[in-house]
Scaffold this motif. Structure first.
Motif, PDB file in Angstrom:
ATOM      1  N   SER A 282       0.826  -1.208   0.000  1.00  0.00           N
ATOM      2  CA  SER A 282       0.000   0.000   0.000  1.00  0.00           C
ATOM      3  C   SER A 282       0.861   1.260   0.000  1.00  0.00           C
ATOM      4  N   ASN A 283       2.083   1.123  -0.533  1.00  0.00           N
ATOM      5  CA  ASN A 283       2.945   2.297  -0.608  1.00  0.00           C
ATOM      6  C   ASN A 283       3.407   2.545  -2.038  1.00  0.00           C
ATOM      7  N   VAL A 284       3.649   3.854  -2.260  1.00  0.00           N
ATOM      8  CA  VAL A 284       4.278   4.208  -3.525  1.00  0.00           C
ATOM      9  C   VAL A 284       5.735   4.469  -3.209  1.00  0.00           C
ATOM     10  N   VAL A 285       6.595   3.880  -4.028  1.00  0.00           N
ATOM     11  CA  VAL A 285       8.017   4.058  -3.777  1.00  0.00           C
ATOM     12  C   VAL A 285       8.657   4.777  -4.955  1.00  0.00           C
TER      13      VAL A 285
ATOM     14  N   LEU B 122       5.864   6.500   0.353  1.00  0.00           N
ATOM     15  CA  LEU B 122       4.709   7.214   0.931  1.00  0.00           C
ATOM     16  C   LEU B 122       3.475   6.343   0.809  1.00  0.00           C
ATOM     17  N   PRO B 123       2.601   6.397   1.768  1.00  0.00           N
ATOM     18  CA  PRO B 123       1.408   5.550   1.707  1.00  0.00           C
ATOM     19  C   PRO B 123       0.442   6.003   0.602  1.00  0.00           C
ATOM     20  N   VAL B 124      -0.201   5.018   0.046  1.00  0.00           N
ATOM     21  CA  VAL B 124      -1.190   5.273  -1.009  1.00  0.00           C
ATOM     22  C   VAL B 124      -2.360   6.056  -0.436  1.00  0.00           C
ATOM     23  N   TYR B 125      -2.850   6.982  -1.213  1.00  0.00           N
ATOM     24  CA  TYR B 125      -3.976   7.778  -0.752  1.00  0.00           C
ATOM     25  C   TYR B 125      -5.182   6.884  -0.565  1.00  0.00           C
ATOM     26  N   GLY B 126      -5.789   6.934   0.628  1.00  0.00           N
ATOM     27  CA  GLY B 126      -6.971   6.104   0.910  1.00  0.00           C
ATOM     28  C   GLY B 126      -6.611   4.659   1.133  1.00  0.00           C
ATOM     29  N   GLY B 127      -5.340   4.319   1.026  1.00  0.00           N
ATOM     30  CA  GLY B 127      -4.931   2.932   1.219  1.00  0.00           C
ATOM     31  C   GLY B 127      -4.650   2.654   2.688  1.00  0.00           C
ATOM     32  N   GLU B 128      -4.346   1.423   2.928  1.00  0.00           N
ATOM     33  CA  GLU B 128      -4.071   1.009   4.296  1.00  0.00           C
ATOM     34  C   GLU B 128      -2.675   1.482   4.682  1.00  0.00           C
TER      35      GLU B 128
END
Lengths: 559, 381
Positions: free
Chosen positions: A476-479, A545-551
């Motif tokens: 659930s992250n964007v890297v 960074l965590p995905v928007y609306g994601g866990e």
């Protein structure tokens, strides 16, 4: 008369009398000595069992159990005088029906008071059938006790209270028993006084210690040889060490890197007045250090108190404020320039379109005009980006497309990079979700990472200088990964990379704040900024960074 | 009736004084307080005993400030000497006075206080240090008795101290020691022994065991006192009198005495007179008074003293009294209290003291105050 005469004759001729024997005399002496020894042992046992820190009941219990073999007593109590009034403080054993604890003993009707006033051990027996003379008789009779031995407790010249032993029946006491009680009570009085003094000292010490520990800044006490005597809790946490490891260590070994070096605060030990320093300690924190000589009663210096205040955050904030002030000024200027460029660009594009329309047929002139329009539009985009980047943020944006953010930054600084003969390779994920962060802040991080990569390559002798930018989704992250094949980071500097004001660049090129601020941004947005690096091979920085609306779930992206 | 007989270890025989050192050694003594009187010292017996003590490897300290009828002050001096010299045993060597002081000193060194506190029966509470007695007169019997007689100069009274603890550990009776006594002392002490024998024999507390000793003592004295007074080198007589005195001591220590001693103590408290002489003056008068209490015993006494073998008990008894008088006469004993120098006697007050004396208890005939006064008056003229 007759029997009297017979009795005297019997005594004279002595059927019932014998020559005194040394054996029986010796036995009596030995028995006496043994009893005396036992009493001494008991005194010593009572002393050993008297607990300075425990409750009075425990000590009374110990007394009762210890002396029971000599005196079969059923109840031991302690009454103390406080401000001229006496009350019963503690009792052992405490029966449910014993309501005496805390009882006030009125001077006039109290047997205990009488013992104090006469300053002597009182042995008192009473018939429960009679009317009571003393208040204590009533209390003890209720417990079926009809005999009491009251022993005043004296400390020096004053009597502090009484110790009492009560029993159901009379306990035979001779002079030696009385003197034993006297010794016992003197012993107990001294121990109680010791316990009181101990508590006083202990309390005082505790208060000081708590004060010492309560100080949020660091306090380190050393002796004249720089050896650490004591630190407060803040010091242990600050250096992440245990009190055992620190005790006896030299203060500069704890504070600074180089153990061989001359102590940076040496002069504090020579001079005998307060000194001020600002230094970076071995964990990279910038601290204000104040030293105060500690003197003994004769005014001779016996050690040094080192007071340390971590001012890193304050200095960082100050620097950041300064830096962002500069940026704001540059931004404003850039906005002004961009704005100024916007009108001529609009004119260029508009005029080129008119020119294109007038050049109906295909041919080189028309292609040139199209190229001019494309160039103009590109300029316009750059100017737009510059405007939007430098514009102070009014509303906190909460979603950001990482790919777009990278592109926006590249539009601003891509040229600078390429100018250094650096190839930028882009590997964008095509299905990248939005991240939960301000695009403005994310842009700032990307700028820092790209400029650092550029600087790392600039110093490199390599031919194929390359920056690889990669985006992807990991759970659930964007890297975002920025990889260069530059000079890399030295082993010794790795630990300091994220420290504020740490820089390898020359003064005009770096503030030492870039990565520190970037890390702050990542962490404020529930993300992470990490790196791997190898000297002469290059570095890879990862922004997660965590995905928007994601866990918001932790995942180690370095795996 | 239950009775008890108490005696010390007795070493009897010629030159037995040479047993003194070894005896102390056996008792665990290290430093002996030697209580003696100047007469015995002069005769050389004290030196013999002391040399024997030294030969046994023991130390000693001599205390010889003893007079006839010793008083409490001499006891106190002896106690001081004992403590100062750090003694741990007591030797009494001498006549009855030296032996009684030795006993009294031994009482105080282990019981503390003053000797006056122990007057009466059984007031001694702690054992005495080892005590050995060597009598140099054949009379007092103190070497085997549970008595010690000390004068209280304040009350002008002979105190009688009675306790089983006063029986010495060892009595060493050496007849040879008696050879240096002059005939006067031999006579006076011999009559004392006879008085002891007779009083013990007729005592209300006499038992078969005491009778054996009393009778034998009387028999020996009846036969050998005259020759003993006559010659100070008659060894046979000395042996007999040494035995007589010691056996009379055993008898009276266990059967107690009677009116003679009670009255004699009363006189001795006021007048420094020889105990034996006073006894011999009083004895016939008291015997006459007591006669009706036990005619068979007084008759037996008559038989012993050889007055006459036949006749009624009362006759034999009266003859016996005459025989005792004759014996005293023969050896030159004084006959009246007046003749020994009793000046302006207050018989009433002395009678009162005599009536309270412990020895009066066992007198065979009940005694009233006026009886004693009467007896004093008889003995005076």
């Amino acid at each position: 008369m007759f029997t009297e005469k017979e009795m005297v004759i019997e005594k004279l001729t002595g059927v019932r009398a014998s020559k005194k024997s040394y054996y029986t005399d010796l036995k009596a002496t030995i028995a006496e000595l043994e009893k005396k020894n036992r009493k001494l042992e008991i005194l010593s046992e009572v002393a050993k069992g008297f607990q300075v820190t425990g409750t009075m009941e425990t000590s009374l219990q110990h007394i009762l159990e210890t002396i029971y073999e000599l005196y079969p007593i059923d109840r031991v109590s302690l009454s103390l005088i406080e401000q001229g009034a006496m009350s019963l403080k503690s009792v052992y054993p405490l029966y449910a029906e014993d309501s005496a604890v805390g009882m006030h003993l009125p001077r006039k009707e109290s047997l205990y008071w009488k013992a104090i006033e006469q300053n002597m051990i009182v042995l008192h027996e009473w018939d429960p059938a009679d009317t009571y003379t003393f208040v204590e008789e009533r209390t003890l009779s209720a417990l079926n006790l009809h005999y009491v031995c009251v022993i005043p407790l004296r400390i020096k010249a004053s009597t502090i209270g009484v110790l009492t032993f009560a029993a159901a029946e009379r306990i035979e006491c001779d002079q030696s028993d009385i003197s034993f009680f006297r010794q016992l009570s003197d012993h107990i009085a001294v121990m109680m006084e010791n316990a009181r003094l101990y508590q006083e000292v202990y309390q005082g010490r505790k208060e000081w210690e708590e004060t010492f520990q309560a100080v949020a800044d660091l306090l380190i006490l050393t002796d004249n040889d720089h050896r650490i005597v004591r630190c407060n809790q803040a010091s242990y946490s600050f250096f992440d060490v245990s009190p055992e490891a620190v005790a006896g260590q030299r203060c500069h070994d704890l504070l600074f890197h180089d153990t061989e070096e001359f102590c940076p605060i040496e002069e504090s030990y020579n001079g005998e007045s307060m000194k001020n320093y600002q230094m970076t300690l071995k964990n990279g924190r910038v601290c204000d250090i104040q030293t105060y000589p500690v003197r003994d009663g004769d005014g001779v210096m016996k050690g040094l108190l080192i007071y340390i205040k971590d001012v890193t955050a304050r200095i960082k904030t100050e620097a950041q404020l300064q830096h962002s002030g500069k940026l704001a000024a540059i931004g404003e200027m850039a906005a002004g320039v961009a704005h100024e460029l916007n009108s001529p660009l609009t004119a260029v594009i508009g005029n080129t379109q008119i020119l294109q329309r007038s050049l109906k047929e295909e041919g080189p002139p028309r292609e040139l005009a199209v190229a001019i329009e494309r160039g103009g539009r590109r300029c316009q985009t750059i100017v737009q980006n510059l405007l939007s980047f430098s514009r102070p943020e009014k509303e906190e944006s909460i979603e950001c497309d990482m790919n777009v953010a990278v592109e926006d930054v590249l539009s601003l600084i891509g040229f600078q990079i390429e100018k250094e003969n650096i190839v930028i390779e882009k590997h964008y994920s095509s299905s990248l979700p939005l991240v939960k962060a301000s695009s403005h802040q994310v842009g700032q991080v990307i700028i820092n990472l790209l400029l650092n990569a550029k600087d790392a390559l600039k110093n490199s002798e390599k031919k194929d200088k390359k920056i690889k930018i990669k985006t992807r989704v990991v759970y659930s992250n964007v890297v975002l990964e920025v990889k260069d094949n530059g000079c890399g980071i030295g082993q010794r500097q790795k630990a300091s990379v994220f420290e504020p004001f740490f820089t390898t660049k020359r003064k005009q090129n770096g503030t030492g704040l870039g990565l520190s601020v970037s890390k702050d941004i990542a962490e404020k947005n529930a993300g992470r900024l990490t790196f791997t690096s190898e000297e002469e091979r290059g570095s890879t920085f990862q922004l997660k960074l965590p995905v928007y609306g994601g866990e918001e779930k932790y995942e180690d992206i370095s795996r | 009736m239950i009775s008890k007989f108490m005696a010390p270890e007795i070493i009897f025989g010629d030159h037995s004084i040479q047993q003194t050192g070894e005896s102390f050694l056996r008792l665990g003594a290290q430093r002996v307080l030697v209580v003696s009187d100047p007469g015995v010292k002069e005769a050389g017996w004290t030196t013999q005993a002391v040399e024997n003590i030294q030969a046994s490897g023991l130390d000693y300290h001599l205390f010889s400030n003893i007079s006839t009828n010793p008083d409490t002050n001499q006891v106190a001096e002896g106690v001081e000497a004992y403590h100062e010299a750090r003694c741990d045993a007591v030797l009494g060597i001498g006549g009855g006075s030296a032996l009684d002081v030795a006993k009294a000193v031994a009482v105080i060194v282990s019981n503390g206080g003053k000797i006056e506190e122990y007057e009466g029966i059984d007031h001694i509470h702690s054992p005495l240090p080892p005590v050995i007695m060597v009598p140099t007169t054949a009379g007092s019997g103190s070497e085997v008795s549970q008595f010690s007689i000390i004068v209280d100069p304040v009350r002008k009274k002979k105190m009688t101290i009675v306790s089983k603890s006063l029986v010495p550990d060892i009595a060493i009776v050496d007849p040879f020691v008696l050879m240096t006594k002059d005939h006067l002392l031999t006579a006076a002490t011999g009559l004392d022994a006879i008085t002891h024998g007779i009083e013990a024999y007729v005592s209300a507390a006499a038992t078969p065991l005491t009778d054996v000793h009393a009778v034998n003592a009387m028999k020996l004295a009846a036969e050998f006192l005259r020759p003993s007074v006559a010659s100070h080198t008659n060894v046979e007589a000395k042996r007999a009198m040494a035995m007589a005195s010691m056996q009379a001591g055993l008898a009276f220590s266990n059967a107690i005495l009677g009116a003679v001693h009670a009255m004699s103590h009363a006189i001795g408290g006021r007048y420094a007179l020889a105990h034996g002489e006073i006894n011999s003056i009083l004895l016939p008068h008291v015997m006459e008074f007591n006669l009706i209490a036990s005619p068979p015993r007084f008759a037996a006494i008559g038989d012993i003293f050889g007055a006459s073998a036949d006749g009624e008990e009362m006759v034999r008894a009266r003859h016996g009294i005459q025989a005792v008088r004759a014996l005293a006469d023969d050896i030159g004993a004084p006959k009246t209290l007046r003749s020994v120098g009793l000046r302006d006697p207050d018989f009433e007050s002395m009678a009162r003291i005599a009536l309270e004396d412990a020895c009066m208890i066992t007198n065979p005939r009940d005694v009233a105050l006026k009886d004693i006064e009467m007896l004093f008056k008889k003995a005076y003229e």
